[in-house]
Design an enzyme around this catalytic site. Structure first.
Site, PDB file in Angstrom:
ATOM      1  N   LYS A 182       5.556   8.833   6.898  1.00  0.00           N
ATOM      2  CA  LYS A 182       6.957   9.059   6.555  1.00  0.00           C
ATOM      3  C   LYS A 182       7.030   9.039   5.031  1.00  0.00           C
ATOM      4  O   LYS A 182       6.860   8.000   4.401  1.00  0.00           O
ATOM      5  CB  LYS A 182       7.868   7.994   7.143  1.00  0.00           C
ATOM      6  CG  LYS A 182       9.347   8.190   6.781  1.00  0.00           C
ATOM      7  CD  LYS A 182      10.212   7.076   7.329  1.00  0.00           C
ATOM      8  CE  LYS A 182      11.677   7.265   6.944  1.00  0.00           C
ATOM      9  NZ  LYS A 182      11.909   7.150   5.481  1.00  0.00           N
ATOM     10  N   GLY A 239       7.058  -1.959   0.560  1.00  0.00           N
ATOM     11  CA  GLY A 239       8.448  -1.742   0.192  1.00  0.00           C
ATOM     12  C   GLY A 239       9.220  -3.041   0.096  1.00  0.00           C
ATOM     13  O   GLY A 239       8.645  -4.118  -0.089  1.00  0.00           O
ATOM     14  N   SER A 240      10.521  -2.932   0.266  1.00  0.00           N
ATOM     15  CA  SER A 240      11.411  -4.076   0.085  1.00  0.00           C
ATOM     16  C   SER A 240      11.272  -5.075   1.224  1.00  0.00           C
ATOM     17  O   SER A 240      10.871  -4.726   2.347  1.00  0.00           O
ATOM     18  CB  SER A 240      12.862  -3.604   0.010  1.00  0.00           C
ATOM     19  OG  SER A 240      13.296  -3.128   1.276  1.00  0.00           O
ATOM     20  N   GLY A 243      13.877  -4.062   4.153  1.00  0.00           N
ATOM     21  CA  GLY A 243      13.433  -2.930   4.966  1.00  0.00           C
ATOM     22  C   GLY A 243      12.196  -3.263   5.772  1.00  0.00           C
ATOM     23  O   GLY A 243      12.096  -2.935   6.963  1.00  0.00           O
ATOM     24  N   GLY A 244      11.229  -3.930   5.141  1.00  0.00           N
ATOM     25  CA  GLY A 244       9.996  -4.270   5.832  1.00  0.00           C
ATOM     26  C   GLY A 244      10.215  -5.271   6.949  1.00  0.00           C
ATOM     27  O   GLY A 244       9.638  -5.144   8.033  1.00  0.00           O
ATOM     28  N   GLU A 263       3.617  -5.045   3.067  1.00  0.00           N
ATOM     29  CA  GLU A 263       3.616  -5.759   1.788  1.00  0.00           C
ATOM     30  C   GLU A 263       5.050  -5.752   1.282  1.00  0.00           C
ATOM     31  O   GLU A 263       5.619  -4.683   1.047  1.00  0.00           O
ATOM     32  CB  GLU A 263       2.689  -5.068   0.797  1.00  0.00           C
ATOM     33  CG  GLU A 263       2.580  -5.798  -0.524  1.00  0.00           C
ATOM     34  CD  GLU A 263       2.358  -4.855  -1.672  1.00  0.00           C
ATOM     35  OE1 GLU A 263       3.224  -4.824  -2.575  1.00  0.00           O
ATOM     36  OE2 GLU A 263       1.348  -4.135  -1.667  1.00  0.00           O
ATOM     37  N   CYS A 300       4.249  -4.439  -7.712  1.00  0.00           N
ATOM     38  CA  CYS A 300       4.405  -5.622  -6.863  1.00  0.00           C
ATOM     39  C   CYS A 300       3.666  -6.819  -7.435  1.00  0.00           C
ATOM     40  O   CYS A 300       3.851  -7.940  -6.962  1.00  0.00           O
ATOM     41  CB  CYS A 300       3.913  -5.319  -5.455  1.00  0.00           C
ATOM     42  SG  CYS A 300       2.328  -4.472  -5.406  1.00  0.00           S
ATOM     43  N   GLU A 389      12.008 -12.273  -5.805  1.00  0.00           N
ATOM     44  CA  GLU A 389      11.572 -11.199  -6.691  1.00  0.00           C
ATOM     45  C   GLU A 389      12.759 -10.401  -7.223  1.00  0.00           C
ATOM     46  O   GLU A 389      13.681 -10.058  -6.476  1.00  0.00           O
ATOM     47  CB  GLU A 389      10.637 -10.244  -5.940  1.00  0.00           C
ATOM     48  CG  GLU A 389      10.143  -9.080  -6.779  1.00  0.00           C
ATOM     49  CD  GLU A 389       9.308  -8.084  -5.982  1.00  0.00           C
ATOM     50  OE1 GLU A 389       8.393  -7.483  -6.570  1.00  0.00           O
ATOM     51  OE2 GLU A 389       9.578  -7.914  -4.770  1.00  0.00           O
TER      52      GLU A 389
END
Length: 504
Positions: A182, A239-240, A243-244, A263, A300, A389
């Site tokens: 995606k 990603g965030s 969302g993750g 991650e 990251c 973060e």
């Protein structure tokens, strides 16, 4: 521009248009229209991947290695076009895109070399003991076998190394798993041209068409459909946290749960021990400023927090860090949304109790400039938000009263991708106390360095306890990442002709 995007999905070897489109939002240059991914696109791509697995999962290591090398060659053949559209879409400098392209092709070639050796298969053989008393032992052989189709989500901050042909895709293909990507809507043109490179490699090496599909970004339903499709056997995500975590929960709630290798973020704390701080605090401060602001703080592994014991040396370090950050101007962020999230995070830090401002700048639109704040260990421990973060070039100096409080802060940390010790010989005793604590907190622990710049190598671990990643037993960088998409299978008393080729 040399490369003119066509805006289509790649599904099982065919470029497919969509009924709806979205426009890219480049930092510079023209916008282009791209097909929006749909749930139906996901179903077609997943079915094609499952069909391809019957063939690709049985390919030899040499065949897969040649395929990975062909992808690297095709990416390099499109080098100038990739750099051109990549810089336009992301605002990243050309040198950064060129370096990231080299990392992407380098890890493809490294993985090819790694699977040729075969050590990653962890092959084991316990020979039969027919005369053993009181019971005989059958012949037992074990090898790692591919899981099946893998879903990969492109990352916003790495348009090449963590996206279409990035580490997750390379690892899954090396393992013998077809991939459905995606793409990220922040760099759809870059994703498209890399997908073209993979399609060309499929043709030249004769791989099954469904071994790779690329679906452009759509709404959340597309991502949800991808991780819940019953034919998908594992997911790679960078990603965030929000969302993750949502996708991770969906994977766990499936009738047949699957692994989600996500991650999700890290503040990557640095511990400055007294002797090192006294001897070279200004030097460390300057290095921290460079690492903190590298890539506009959109790595990251940017080290967001510096922890040190209060006193004159701490004050000198803070002054040196402030001076170094003042010299660093605004940088373009990857998207307007990321820039807005940075400003929001900065606002939360600046308004927190006990936080004082050391460096204030102004950020507008898509640009980001450094911010620097300071607080005490007690105030940091009292506010969980200060340990979260902030994706961007924001630093927080945390001063503690003594070694005991530094150890308490280390123990209070959430899971991290990295943790750093700045120490000299006289700091060994404190370092020996901190290290066992940090081993439980981070996947990579550094001494006298800065965590930005993740080496793609056999020994690298890019992962850590939650929430840095969702599976602390693995890494998303380095050759060990291939193991995420394999599982051990034992063959008992199996005829030689039926064994996988790697066990014969």
């Amino acid at each position: 521009m040399g490369f003119e995007p066509h805006g289509k999905h790649l599904i099982a070897g065919e470029w497919v248009a969509g009924a709806e489109t979205f426009a890219s939002d480049p930092a510079t240059g023209p916008a282009h229209d791209y097909a929006k991914g749909t749930v139906e696109d996901v179903a077609k791509a997943s079915a094609a991947a499952e069909a391809a697995f019957a063939i690709y999962g049985q390919t030899s290591r040499e065949e897969r290695a040649a395929f990975l090398e062909a992808i690297a060659d095709e990416i390099e053949a499109r080098a100038e076009a990739i750099t051109e559209i990549g810089t336009q879409e992301t605002g990243l400098p050309e040198a950064r895109l060129q370096g990231e392209r080299g990392r992407t092709t380098g890890q493809l070639r490294l993985f090819a070399s790694h699977i040729r050796k075969g050590d990653y298969l962890d092959r084991r053989h316990d020979e039969a003991l027919p005369d053993r008393k009181p019971l005989p032992r059958p012949d037992l052989r074990m090898v790692q076998r591919p899981l099946g189709p893998v879903a990969v989500f492109g990352a916003s901050n790495f348009p090449l190394a963590f996206s279409t042909a990035g580490g997750d895709t390379a690892a899954a293909l090396a393992a013998g798993c077809p991939v459905v990507v995606k793409g990220h809507s922040a760099h759809p043109g870059t994703g498209e041209i890399v997908a073209e490179a993979i399609a060309a490699a499929i043709e030249t090496t004769g791989m099954p068409k469904g071994v790779f599909s690329f679906i452009q970004g759509g709404d959340r339903a597309v991502g949800q459909a991808l991780v819940t499709d019953p034919l998908i056997r594992a997911v790679g995500f960078t990603g965030s946290f929000a969302g993750g975590k949502a996708l991770f929960d969906l994977c766990a709630q499936r009738p047949e749960p699957i692994p989600f290798f996500g991650e999700l973020g890290s503040v990557n704390p640095m511990f400055l021990l007294p002797e090192a701080l006294k001897a070279r605090g200004a030097e460390i401060a300057k290095g921290w400023a460079g690492s903190l602001t590298m890539g506009a703080g959109q790595f990251c592994t940017n080290p967001g927090i510096a922890l040190l014991i209060e006193g004159p040396e701490a004050e000198a370090f803070t002054e040196a860090a402030t001076a170094a950050l003042k010299e660093i101007g605004p940088q373009t962020m990857l998207t307007d949304g990321i820039a807005e999230a940075y400003r929001s995070g900065q606002g939360k830090v600046s308004s927190a109790k006990g936080v004082r401002e050391l460096l204030a700048t102004s950020c507008d639109a898509r640009s980001a400039a450094p911010y620097l704040y300071a607080t005490t260990g007690a105030d940091w421990l009292a506010d969980e938000a200060l340990a979260e973060e902030v994706f961007g070039p924001l630093g927080l100096v945390v001063t503690v009263k003594d070694e005991a409080e530094m150890l308490r802060l280390a123990a209070a940390l959430d899971g991290q991708l990295t943790a750093t010790l700045h120490l000299d010989d006289g700091d060994t005793a404190l370092g020996q106390k901190l290290l066992p604590v940090l081993e439980r907190k981070a996947g990579r622990i550094l001494a006298n360095g800065f965590p930005t710049g993740v080496e793609v190598a056999d020994s690298m671990v890019h992962g850590g306890p939650f929430p840095a990643s969702t599976n602390f037993g693995h890494t998303s960088v380095g050759t060990l990442s291939i193991r995420r998409f394999l599982r051990p299978v034992c063959y008992q008393a199996m005829p030689e002709a039926l064994l996988p080729a790697d066990l014969r």
